[in-house]
Write a protein that holds these residues in place. Structure first.
Motif, mmCIF file in Angstrom:
data_model
loop_
_atom_site.group_PDB
_atom_site.id
_atom_site.type_symbol
_atom_site.label_atom_id
_atom_site.label_comp_id
_atom_site.label_asym_id
_atom_site.label_seq_id
_atom_site.Cartn_x
_atom_site.Cartn_y
_atom_site.Cartn_z
ATOM 1 N N ASP A 162 32.074 33.135 31.926
ATOM 2 C CA ASP A 162 32.086 32.439 33.270
ATOM 3 C C ASP A 162 33.674 32.030 33.216
ATOM 4 O OD1 ASP A 162 32.200 30.259 34.927
ATOM 5 O OD2 ASP A 162 30.063 30.370 35.056
ATOM 6 N N LYS A 163 34.460 32.428 34.103
ATOM 7 C CA LYS A 163 35.800 32.003 34.297
ATOM 8 C C LYS A 163 36.029 30.483 34.728
ATOM 9 C CE LYS A 163 37.581 36.679 35.251
ATOM 10 N NZ LYS A 163 38.267 37.064 36.157
ATOM 11 N N THR A 223 36.347 24.196 29.858
ATOM 12 C CA THR A 223 36.341 24.055 28.627
ATOM 13 C C THR A 223 37.969 24.088 27.967
ATOM 14 O OG1 THR A 223 34.128 25.216 28.223
ATOM 15 C CG2 THR A 223 35.928 24.984 26.135
ATOM 16 N N PHE A 224 38.790 24.697 28.513
ATOM 17 C CA PHE A 224 40.256 24.813 28.022
ATOM 18 C C PHE A 224 41.412 24.348 28.974
ATOM 19 C CE2 PHE A 224 37.634 28.001 25.422
ATOM 20 C CZ PHE A 224 37.822 27.492 24.378
ATOM 21 N N GLY A 225 40.885 24.133 30.059
ATOM 22 C CA GLY A 225 41.827 23.672 31.170
ATOM 23 C C GLY A 225 42.963 24.647 31.576
ATOM 24 N N ARG A 226 42.479 25.867 31.439
ATOM 25 C CA ARG A 226 43.364 27.057 31.699
ATOM 26 C C ARG A 226 42.753 28.191 32.711
ATOM 27 N NH1 ARG A 226 47.112 27.754 26.782
ATOM 28 N NH2 ARG A 226 46.840 25.900 25.813
ATOM 29 N N ASN A 227 43.619 28.756 33.190
ATOM 30 C CA ASN A 227 43.139 29.855 33.974
ATOM 31 C C ASN A 227 42.806 31.121 33.398
ATOM 32 O OD1 ASN A 227 43.493 32.381 35.583
ATOM 33 N ND2 ASN A 227 43.314 31.110 37.278
ATOM 34 N N ILE A 272 34.174 43.372 36.674
ATOM 35 C CA ILE A 272 34.883 42.187 36.894
ATOM 36 C C ILE A 272 34.458 41.660 38.197
ATOM 37 C CG2 ILE A 272 37.319 41.158 36.970
ATOM 38 C CD1 ILE A 272 37.702 43.356 34.923
ATOM 39 N N LEU A 273 34.062 40.498 38.327
ATOM 40 C CA LEU A 273 33.581 39.682 39.457
ATOM 41 C C LEU A 273 34.769 38.596 39.782
ATOM 42 C CD1 LEU A 273 29.766 39.495 38.886
ATOM 43 C CD2 LEU A 273 30.971 41.260 40.257
ATOM 44 N N PRO A 274 34.737 37.921 40.703
ATOM 45 C CA PRO A 274 35.743 37.048 40.826
ATOM 46 C C PRO A 274 35.492 35.728 39.905
ATOM 47 C CG PRO A 274 34.601 37.392 42.948
ATOM 48 C CD PRO A 274 33.810 38.206 41.954
ATOM 49 N N ASN A 275 34.700 35.393 39.511
ATOM 50 C CA ASN A 275 34.454 34.253 38.702
ATOM 51 C C ASN A 275 33.799 34.584 37.586
ATOM 52 O OD1 ASN A 275 35.815 32.469 40.235
ATOM 53 N ND2 ASN A 275 34.128 32.276 41.522
#
Length: 195
Positions: free
Chosen positions: A122-123, A129-133, A156-159
Motif C-alpha cells: 500500500d503506497k 510510515t516513512f514520509g516518502r513517496n 501496479i495500481l495507482p496506490n
C-alpha cells in the motif's frame, strides 16, 4: 530445477485441495488456524525466524550460530562449540559478527515484509510510515516492477502493488528486486532457485 518447481506445484495442489489455504510465502494452513486467520485479516508478521501471528521485532539468538536482532542490528554467535563456550567462559557475549541496519535497509525490509505477509504494498501506508513517496524512493526498481508486470507476477495500481496468483508462487522473485544487496546480481530472474 524444473523438477523442484513441479514437486512444489503438486504439493501446493494437494494442500489447497485438502482444506488448506496458501498463506504468505510457501506456507499453508487450515482455514480455521490462527495463522490463516491472521493472513486473511492482514495481521500476519514475519521476522528472521519465520511467520508469526504476533510481532516479534527483537529476539536474542542463544546457542552456536544463532542469530539475534536487537536495536536495529543483526548479530550471529560463533559457530563452533569450543569458540562459543570459550567466549562465554571469558564473560563475554559469544557474538562473532553483526550488522547495523541503515535507514534504507529498514525501508526495504518493510516493503519485502509486506509482500511476504500480505502479497501487496500500500503506497499510502508507505508514505505514512516513512514520509516518502513510494514511486520516487524506488525509481531504480521501476525496471524490476515492469519485468514483474510483464511476467504476470504483479499488477501496479495507482496506490498499490498487488501480487497475482502466479506472483504468489514466485514472491521471492518480486521481493528480490527490492533487496539492494541482491539487485546488482539480476537475482530476480532466477526462478528455479527461489521455489
Amino acid at each position: 530445477n524444473d523438477e523442484k518447481l513441479e514437486i512444489f506445484l503438486v504439493a501446493r495442489d494437494l494442500f489447497l485441495n485438502n482444506g488448506y489455504e496458501a498463506i504468505a510465502m510457501d506456507h499453508f494452513a487450515l482455514k480455521e488456524d490462527e495463522m490463516a486467520q491472521a493472513f486473511r485479516q492482514g495481521t500476519l508478521h514475519r521476522n528472521f525466524m519465520g511467520y508469526t501471528v504476533k510481532p516479534a521485532d527483537e529476539y536474542i539468538g542463544i546457542g552456536t550460530s544463532a542469530i539475534g536482532f536487537l536495536e536495529g542490528a543483526y548479530f550471529q554467535n560463533y559457530k563452533t562449540i569450543p569458540e562459543y563456550y570459550g567466549i562465554l567462559d571469558k564473560g563475554d557475549l559469544p557474538i562473532e559478527r553483526g550488522m547495523v541496519l541503515s535507514e534504507d535497509d529498514h525501508i526495504r525490509g518493510w516493503v519485502i515484509n509486506k509482500l511476504m505477509c500480505k502479497f501487496s504494498i500500500d503506497k499510502d501506508d508507505f508514505k505514512k510510515t516513512f514520509g516518502r513517496n513510494f514511486d520516487e524512493y524506488f525509481k531504480e526498481e521501476k525496471d524490476h516492477l515492469r519485468w514483474c508486470v510483464e511476467e504476470k507476477l504483479c499488477e501496479i495500481l495507482p496506490n498499490r502493488i498487488e501480487t497475482t496468483e502466479l506472483g504468489k508462487i514466485f514472491i521471492r522473485n518480486i521481493c528480490m528486486g527490492f533487496d539492494w544487496y541482491l539487485r546488482q546480481q539480476d537475482a530476480h530472474r532466477k526462478f528455479s532457485r527461489t521455489v
